[in-house]
Design an enzyme around this catalytic site. Structure first.
Site, PDB file in Angstrom:
ATOM      1  CB  CYS A 123     -11.791  11.540 -20.792  1.00 27.17           C
ATOM      2  SG  CYS A 123     -10.160  12.014 -21.362  1.00 27.17           S
TER       3      CYS A 123
ATOM      4  CG  HIS B 170     -16.696  14.247 -20.956  1.00 29.81           C
ATOM      5  ND1 HIS B 170     -17.465  15.365 -21.133  1.00 29.81           N
ATOM      6  CD2 HIS B 170     -15.419  14.692 -20.852  1.00 29.81           C
ATOM      7  CE1 HIS B 170     -16.680  16.434 -21.164  1.00 29.81           C
ATOM      8  NE2 HIS B 170     -15.441  16.056 -20.994  1.00 29.81           N
TER       9      HIS B 170
ATOM     10  NE  ARG C 265     -13.576  22.553 -24.155  1.00 31.44           N
ATOM     11  CZ  ARG C 265     -13.300  22.494 -22.852  1.00 31.44           C
ATOM     12  NH1 ARG C 265     -12.054  22.485 -22.434  1.00 31.44           N
ATOM     13  NH2 ARG C 265     -14.258  22.448 -21.952  1.00 31.44           N
TER      14      ARG C 265
ATOM     15  CB  CYS D 208     -10.149  18.642 -21.373  1.00 35.75           C
ATOM     16  SG  CYS D 208     -11.723  18.795 -22.151  1.00 35.75           S
TER      17      CYS D 208
END
Lengths: 109, 295
Positions: free
Chosen positions: B208, B212, B252, B256
């Site tokens: 992740c 991000h 979501r 992702c």
């Protein structure tokens, strides 16, 4: 059809015109999709015509087709609309379903 | 003799390292949050902390996305879903009760406390879990009660609409997950979520954090603008323009994960619940925006 399928908002733009937004709750099926379980084609179901009226006078017409997304959001700009004017939006789809919505232009609108 | 000594020394330093790791593993959520925020403060000095609640639209370089997003302020497409959710919320079960009977304060101003820690069950609880439990307890036959939420889009969208309405009742309230981190099990769940966020996975070997943290403010594969790791979760359930419907945060996450070519975890699984906890701790104090439009 008890649920509200058409929503209208308006906004005054910087150049003094009025922008009318319309949001329609509609599946907009293209007819190309297949139901994965039953393998049957999902029939075409699209909004074909959206008409905008200002004080009962037609100001804009949109001929929509399969290229438009589900739950479409459409907006048009009208000049010379003033407070107290009535705006009406109507639409029809290929199943013969139709809806219309009226609003009156307010102060902040 | 010498090799033996060396081996013992190696083993000893090994245990020292293991001890250090095990103490380091019990990190403090508050300092994690601070560290993350300090990082983004240095990375995007012009962005105020409050702005991160607006997701990727807060970041410099995404002005075009922001303009599009602001255009939705006048008439947001999620209003259809939100109205459906409101209707579901107000429709009584067969026993005459409604969803508001399952929630404190009738559901008003409580969504900012999610996810909370269920001490007896030692589990993280999300809004969606409570909604499903409420429907089950009241003998409801709503489609999401027994559906496979990964497969059944209609059922999931219905859950998202209902959950969006509950979140909308607490709109603007600062996020404050009700988790007591003095409880070792809660801290463990947080640690697992943190590990999930930072661990690499899938064919691209992405975590992740790859998107991000490292790539925040850039676009992935030219089409997906990437938000910063602060501010995640405050706007969900949300409607992405390409979805044309409200969806849950866990959906979501699944999107992702497939975007990073990894196999998604199940909707409502413990992995995703813990991940939600970690992300919301990173976003603590930011105002709830759900439902919202997102890219």
């Amino acid at each position: 059809m008890s649920e509200q399928r058409t929503r209208i908002r308006t906004k005054t733009t910087d150049d003094g015109a009025t922008e009318i937004f319309v949001l329609i709750s509609h599946p907009m099926e293209t007819g190309l999709r297949v139901n994965p379980q039953t393998k049957e084609k999902i029939p075409v179901h699209i909004v074909q015509k959206i008409t905008f009226y200002l004080n009962s006078k037609e100001v804009a017409v949109a001929d929509t087709g399969t290229g438009v997304s589900a739950n479409p959001l459409v907006s048009v700009r009208v000049k010379n609309a003033k407070k107290g004017d009535k705006i009406r939006v109507t639409w029809t789809d290929n199943f013969g379903q139709k809806d219309e919505q009226d609003i009156v232009l307010g102060d902040g609108a | 003799m010498r090799t033996g000594n060396r081996r013992t020394r190696g083993l000893l330093s090994g245990t020292v390292v293991a001890l250090l790791l095990s103490t380091a593993a019990w990190a403090d959520p508050a300092s994690d949050t601070k560290q993350m925020r300090d990082f983004f403060k240095a990375r995007f000095p012009t962005v105020a902390l409050e702005d991160y609640a607006n997701g990727l639209y807060a970041l410099p370089g995404f002005e075009e996305f922001r303009d599009q997003w602001l255009a939705f302020r006048d008439l947001a497409p999620y209003e259809i879903g939100l109205a459906n959710g409101k209707k579901l919320w107000e429709t009584p079960f067969r026993n005459g009760k409604t969803f508001s009977s399952c929630f404190k304060n009738g559901g008003r101003n409580i969504a900012q406390g999610y996810p909370y820690w269920d001490k007896p069950a030692k589990k993280v609880r999300t809004v969606e879990m409570d909604l499903i439990d409420c429907a089950t307890r009241n003998g409801s036959e709503l489609s999401f009660v027994n559906a496979n939420l990964d497969r059944d889009q209609k059922a999931r969208a219905q859950l998202a609409e209902l959950s969006a309405y509950l979140y909308s009742l607490a709109r603007g309230k600062p996020l404050k997950p009700d988790v007591d981190f003095t409880d070792r099990d809660a801290l463990k769940a947080y640690e697992q979520g943190k590990k999930f966020w930072w661990a690499r996975r899938g064919q691209w070997n992405f975590s992740c954090a790859s998107c991000h943290v490292n790539l925040a403010g850039a676009t992935l594969a030219g089409s997906q603008p990437l938000s910063a790791g602060v501010g995640h979760g405050v706007a969900w359930p949300a409607q992405r323009t390409e979805w044309t419907r409200l969806e849950t945060l866990h959906y979501r996450y699944a999107a992702c994960l497939s975007q990073m070519r990894a196999r998604p975890q199940a909707h409502g699984s413990e992995d995703l619940n813990n991940l939600e906890l970690y992300e919301k701790i990173m976003s603590i104090g930011l105002p709830l925006q759900a439902p919202a439009m997102r890219n």
